[in-house]
Design a protein around this motif. Sequence first.
Motif, PDB file in Angstrom:
ATOM      1  N   TYR A 115      -7.672   3.633  -1.299  1.00  0.00           N
ATOM      2  CA  TYR A 115      -6.971   3.951  -0.061  1.00  0.00           C
ATOM      3  C   TYR A 115      -7.609   5.152   0.613  1.00  0.00           C
TER       4      TYR A 115
ATOM      5  N   PHE B 101      -3.939  14.995  -1.048  1.00  0.00           N
ATOM      6  CA  PHE B 101      -2.883  15.046  -2.049  1.00  0.00           C
ATOM      7  C   PHE B 101      -3.574  15.009  -3.407  1.00  0.00           C
TER       8      PHE B 101
ATOM      9  N   GLY C 170      -4.534   0.575   4.713  1.00  0.00           N
ATOM     10  CA  GLY C 170      -3.830  -0.504   4.034  1.00  0.00           C
ATOM     11  C   GLY C 170      -4.317  -0.787   2.616  1.00  0.00           C
TER      12      GLY C 170
ATOM     13  N   PHE D 186      -1.970   6.547   5.631  1.00  0.00           N
ATOM     14  CA  PHE D 186      -2.848   5.860   4.682  1.00  0.00           C
ATOM     15  C   PHE D 186      -3.367   4.568   5.296  1.00  0.00           C
TER      16      PHE D 186
ATOM     17  N   ASN E 193      -6.970   8.147   3.635  1.00  0.00           N
ATOM     18  CA  ASN E 193      -5.862   8.862   4.247  1.00  0.00           C
ATOM     19  C   ASN E 193      -6.428   9.829   5.268  1.00  0.00           C
TER      20      ASN E 193
ATOM     21  N   GLY F 117       0.803  -1.215   0.000  1.00  0.00           N
ATOM     22  CA  GLY F 117       0.000   0.000   0.000  1.00  0.00           C
ATOM     23  C   GLY F 117       0.836   1.265   0.000  1.00  0.00           C
ATOM     24  N   LEU F 118       0.130   2.380   0.078  1.00  0.00           N
ATOM     25  CA  LEU F 118       0.777   3.690   0.061  1.00  0.00           C
ATOM     26  C   LEU F 118       1.280   4.054   1.450  1.00  0.00           C
ATOM     27  N   GLU F 119       2.403   4.732   1.484  1.00  0.00           N
ATOM     28  CA  GLU F 119       2.963   5.224   2.747  1.00  0.00           C
ATOM     29  C   GLU F 119       3.444   6.658   2.539  1.00  0.00           C
ATOM     30  N   TRP F 120       2.843   7.589   3.281  1.00  0.00           N
ATOM     31  CA  TRP F 120       3.320   8.969   3.264  1.00  0.00           C
ATOM     32  C   TRP F 120       4.740   8.993   3.868  1.00  0.00           C
TER      33      TRP F 120
ATOM     34  N   ASP G 106      -6.038  18.853   3.641  1.00  0.00           N
ATOM     35  CA  ASP G 106      -5.050  17.812   3.874  1.00  0.00           C
ATOM     36  C   ASP G 106      -5.132  16.635   2.916  1.00  0.00           C
TER      37      ASP G 106
END
Lengths: 119, 110
Positions: free
Chosen positions: B89, A106, B103, B101, B91, A44-47, A104
Motif C-alpha cells: 500500500y 506510520f 487501494g 492510502f 500512502n 484495503g487500509l483506510e486512515w 508523515d
Amino acid sequence: EVQLVESGGGLVQPGGSLRLSCVAYGYTFTDYWMSWVRQAPGKGLEWVANIKQDGSEKHFVDSVKGRFTISRDNAKNSLFLQMGTLRPEDTAIYFCARGPHLGDAFDIWGQGTLVTVAS
Amino acid sequence: QSALTQPASVSGSLGQSITISCTGSYSGVGGYDFVSWYQQHPGRAPKLIIYRISNRPSGVSDRFSGSKSGNTASLTISGLQAEDEAQYYCNSYTSSGPWVFGGGTKLTVL
C-alpha cells in the motif's frame, strides 16, 4: 521493545457504541502523533483519525466525522477511539499506529482489534 | 478525500525486479514529498518499508526503493524473494484528505 497493543473490539449492533484502546510500550509516548487505521474484511487500509502529541489537534476521515472521537491519556501511554452511531460499514480491523512521523508515515503498528457491526 | 490509484496486482519471478505505481493528484502525491509504502502479509499488521518517497527505515532491506515523478510515486523491489509476496500500500498526505492510502497491490512471486 517498541509495541502497540489494542483492545476493545467486539460485536456491536448498528447504532451502538464502542471504545477502543491502545497502549504504547517501549518509547516516549508524548513525542509522537498517534493514529487509527482500519481495514474492512478483504479490503484495503483506510486512515481513520489521528491526534497530536498534546491532544490539541485532531483529524478525521469524512466518513466518521461527528460519530468518532479520538483522545489520549499521556500519563497512561494510551490512545482511545470512541466510536458512536456505528454502521455495518464500520466493520473492520482497527489498527493503532504511531505517526504520522518520519515525514508523515506510520512507523509502528499494533496487531489490530476486530470490530463487527451487525444485528 | 483524494484517491491514490495502484494496480490491483503485479507479479515477477524470483530474482527479478518489479515496480508498483501509486498515482494521485497535485494536492497529494504531486504536491508533497510525504509518500510512504507499507507491506502487509495475510493476517498481519502493515509494516512501513519506505517513507518520505525514498527513505528506508532501519532494518528494511535495500532491495526496496522508492521514487516519485510528478503525481506518481513508485516502489521498486529488486531481487525478488518468496517472502516478498504480500500486499503493498502507498500512502500520501493530501491537503484535502489529509492522509490517504492507495487501494493496494497484491504481489505474486512466481
